[in-house]
Every structure is written in C-alpha cells, then in structure tokens.
Scaffold this active site. Structure first.
Site, PDB file in Angstrom:
ATOM      1  N   ASP A   1       0.783  -1.241   0.000  1.00 49.63           N
ATOM      2  CA  ASP A   1       0.000   0.000   0.000  1.00 49.63           C
ATOM      3  C   ASP A   1       0.811   1.285   0.000  1.00 49.63           C
ATOM      4  O   ASP A   1       1.984   1.323   0.362  1.00 49.63           O
ATOM      5  CB  ASP A   1      -0.982   0.014   1.187  1.00 49.63           C
ATOM      6  CG  ASP A   1      -0.303  -0.196   2.536  1.00 49.63           C
ATOM      7  OD1 ASP A   1       0.827  -0.714   2.583  1.00 49.63           O
ATOM      8  OD2 ASP A   1      -0.917   0.157   3.566  1.00 49.63           O
TER       9      ASP A   1
ATOM     10  N   GLU B   1      -0.738  -2.185   5.244  1.00 49.07           N
ATOM     11  CA  GLU B   1       0.194  -2.077   6.381  1.00 49.07           C
ATOM     12  C   GLU B   1       0.006  -0.737   7.064  1.00 49.07           C
ATOM     13  O   GLU B   1       0.076  -0.644   8.290  1.00 49.07           O
ATOM     14  CB  GLU B   1       1.644  -2.239   5.902  1.00 49.07           C
ATOM     15  CG  GLU B   1       2.662  -2.282   7.042  1.00 49.07           C
ATOM     16  CD  GLU B   1       3.013  -0.908   7.587  1.00 49.07           C
ATOM     17  OE1 GLU B   1       3.180  -0.788   8.809  1.00 49.07           O
ATOM     18  OE2 GLU B   1       3.103   0.046   6.806  1.00 49.07           O
TER      19      GLU B   1
HETATM   20 ZN   LIG Z   1       4.624   3.770   6.523  1.00 52.67          ZN
HETATM   21 ZN   LIG Z   2       6.314   1.386   5.551  1.00 51.55          ZN
END
Ligand SMILES: [Zn+2]
Ligand SMILES: [Zn+2]
Length: 446
Positions: free
Chosen positions: A100, A167
């Site tokens: 991401d 994440e």
């Molecule tokens: Zn980050």
């Molecule tokens: Zn990162």
C-alpha cells in the site's frame, strides 16, 4: 618491498579476495534482473494505491511471479497475495512486502512522481503517494524472486513470498492471518522483511537484534459535557475545558509516572469539539497514539490514560463517564536474536562488512508483529535509502532528511534497490540451505 611487506600484502589478498569475489558475484546476479525490477519500481511509484485497495498493484506482482514459475494465490485477506516456489525438501521461508501507499501529495519533483488521486474510505478525494517506500520493497521482492527462480541449484526448501495489503492502517497482516495464511498454506519456519528509510545511506543495511520498534496503541477519548450558550457558561458543563485539562494531565504520565529511561510516548494527535465561537458543545473527542517498548510500561500507560480521563471528567462535573477506547494497536516487532546473528554473515559476504550496520530500535510501528505473534520467528531489517553525500552532510550539520511518510521522501533507488535484492537473496539462500529441523533448533526458545 621487504619480504615482510610482501607477506603482509599476500596475506591481505588471500583473506580479502573471497569477500570481494562474492560481492562481485552477487552484484552480477542483481545486474541481470535490475532493469526489470527498476521499471516495475517506476510503474508502481507512478500508480500508487491506498490501503486495502491495492488491486492493480497485487495483480502486477502476481503476474510477474506466475511468469517466473511461482504458484500464486491472490485475494488472501482482501488484496493480499501468496506466491510459493517449491524446490525439494527443506525449510519454508517467508519474505514479505507491503503493497500500500499513503494519502500524501508527492512533492519530490521526480520525473516519475505520482499524480494519482483516489477516494479514501470516507469518500474524500485524496492525493496518493508511495511515501513509505513500499514500491521499492515490492520491486526488490520481484527481483529477488527472479534470481531465486533462476538459481534453484543454490538452495532447497520452499520459498514463500507474500504481498501484504494495508500495512499503513495496521490491518493487512491480521486480515491475511484470519483468511488462513498459516492454515491454507504451510506455516513458514522463519520470516524476513526489510524497510527502506533515510536513517542510513543507500548501499547499506542494518540489523537490530531483539526489539526493533514500538508497541503502538491508538486511543479515542470522548468527553461528555452539557452544551449551551457561550455567554452563559454557568448553565453548561464545558467539555472543551475538561479536554484541555485532560491533555495536560496526560503529559504527566511519561514525565512523572513512568520510570525515567523507559520508552514512553503519549501524543494527543487531534482534538475535535465545537462548531461556533459562542456555542459550548456537548462533547469533545481526542485521539492519542501511545508508543512503548515494554509490555509492563504499555499496561501502566493505558491504565493511567483511563484513570486520568475519568478523574478529570469527574472533576469537571461531566454528566457521565468519558469513553476511552483502544481502537487500533500492534505489538513491537521482535527480531529473533540467534536469527539476527546468523544472517549477519551472509549479508556481510554479499554487501561487504562495512555495509552491514548495527541498527537501533525505532519509534515507528509495523503490523509485521502479527506474523511474529503467530509463531514465525523473524528478522526485520533496515535498508538504507539516503543519498550518501546528503546523508554525510546532514550528519555534519544536524539537518534532517525527509522521513518516511514525507511528501519529499525519495530513496536513492540505485543503489538501494540493488542492495535490497542482494540482501534478500543472500538471506534466503542462507536460510534455505540446511534442514527445517536444524534451522528451528537454532532459533530463540529452542
Ligand atoms: Zn509507513
Ligand atoms: Zn512502511
């Protein structure tokens, strides 16, 4: 030259030669896949996707890995991906990349800077940028995957590559585990991941045995007052005043309650209350982030936040107890010390001893911790991204280079990508060399 000098030179050449040769060999291997990895990097950088929306990103990675002969399963935990390459008996080793990007407007001025805008989960149009370097992690993983697929005589076992979504919202690792990462696929014996930053020059990596980063907790406090006219405060219970007192009292947790020297951060990142200058609102809400290394300090701080919020609300005559909600959190990433020790050797051989640094624990957080908690001993190491000259200058003058998440974050791709691939290949070959039993025996707790 005297005989002693000659002997010294010969001795030096004898000992220096193997390391130099290995480094050159590692470098040639990476050269062969570099152009392709780099073009993937540029493509990913120009086309970033927000957390949990990494559809195109995952498809690109999956397509390349499939073409290399990997057995690829998509949509593991939403947009997550698992790719495996079986190569005889031996350990199963996991290498993880995130997929991401972030809602940040890129200001690097790079020719391939992102111009992408997308709708976030709240429906707002936001700029999107790979401001954390996950594009570099993906490009490195694909380069590594190609080398491993082309050199199956140098390792044995099962290589498991995972592309983890979301994440940045600390949710993707958990979702992948809930979707059967360790039940639908054989559980890895060890895991490896890296992260690029400007904390060290490109061309280097750093290892931090033990605690790598912090426990992170997100807290939401809602204070319930009684609204009314700003000119008649005596008819109200002002939640803004209670919130203000609460914020100041919260700052005494780290300074007065926690033992000096322990890692403890309590930050109030937002406070939302009110709509107009002459209206006292009914409620005030604030959002906190709490960072710690130790479980007992974490527990102490979370309890103190709750105690202070309730006591201040009571002192202010609030109509009911405030709500104190921990809505997000992740544990610190713990690097298995024997694994960290073991992997230093292949990293030094591949990159040169001077390019493998001692890392230190950082204040960030990472949901990779979920994989460790699920029983995968791991090494999460740092990859240098800073321009070496700019880094040296910054060190000398005390200037700060753009950090991850900055609109100016731009790691020096060459050599950082090169180093990332060489490091991953070296680590994987080392782990995929003996038996799974021997590897497990070496790890902490065995
Ligand atoms: Zn980050
Ligand atoms: Zn990162």
């Amino acid at each position: 030259m005297t005989r002693t000098q000659l002997l010294l030179v010969l001795t030096f050449l004898f000992f220096a030669a193997p390391a130099v040769t290995q480094t050159a060999a590692a470098s040639r291997e990476v050269e062969a896949v570099y152009a392709d990895s780099h073009s993937l990097y540029v493509d990913l950088h120009q086309n970033p996707e927000l957390s949990s929306h990494e559809t195109q990103t995952a498809a690109k990675i999956a397509g390349r890995l499939r073409a290399l002969g990997y057995d690829v399963t998509e949509h593991v935990g939403g947009t997550g991906m698992v790719a495996r390459l079986k190569n005889g008996p031996g350990p199963t080793v996991m290498l993880r990349t995130e997929l991401d990007a972030l809602p940040v407007e890129e200001k690097t001025g790079l020719p391939y800077a992102s111009k992408v805008h997308a709708k976030d989960d709240a429906g707002h149009e936001v700029p999107v940028m790979h401001a954390c370097g996950h594009d570099l992690h993906m490009a490195a993983l694909v380069g590594t995957a190609a080398i491993m697929a082309h050199s199956k005589d140098t390792w044995h076992g099962t290589l498991m590559l995972i592309g983890q979504p979301a994440e940045e919202t600390i949710s993707g690792a958990k979702v992948m585990l809930e979707d059967g990462l360790l039940t639908r696929f054989p559980k890895p014996d060890v895991g490896v991941a890296l992260h690029v930053s400007n904390r060290q020059p490109a061309g280097t990596v750093a290892i931090t045995p033990g605690i790598y980063n912090t426990n992170a907790d997100s807290i939401r406090i809602r204070i319930y007052g009684k609204g009314g006219h700003g000119a008649s405060p005596h008819t109200t219970i002002d939640p803004i005043v209670i919130a203000a007192r609460t914020i100041l009292a919260l700052q005494t947790i780290a300074s007065r309650e926690v033992k000096p020297g322990e890692m403890a951060v309590v930050t109030v990142g937002y406070i939302h209350a009110g709509t107009k200058n002459n209206i006292i609102p009914d409620e005030a809400e604030m959002g906190l982030t709490v960072r710690t290394y130790k479980a007992e300090v974490r527990k102490q701080i979370l309890a103190a936040i709750s105690r202070i919020a309730k006591a201040e609300a009571q002192a202010g005559g609030a109509i009911r107890e405030p709500s104190v909600e921990r809505y997000e959190g992740t544990d610190a990433v713990y690097n298995d010390p024997p694994l960290a020790r073991r992997l230093r050797t292949p990293l030094e051989a591949a990159l040169g001893k001077e390019n493998v640094l001692d890392g230190e624990s950082i204040n960030g957080s990472e949901d990779y911790a979920y994989f460790i908690e699920a029983g995968i001993p791991s090494l999460y190491f740092d990859l240098g991204g800073a321009d070496p000259q700019a880094y040296a200058q910054a060190q000398a003058t005390g200037a700060l280079l753009p950090s991850n998440h900055s609109s100016l974050f731009a790691p020096v791709v060459d050599p950082a990508l090169h180093t990332g691939i060489a490091a991953e290949v070296a680590v994987l070959r080392n782990l995929l060399s003996g038996s799974a039993e021997d590897l497990r025996r070496q790890l902490a707790g065995h």
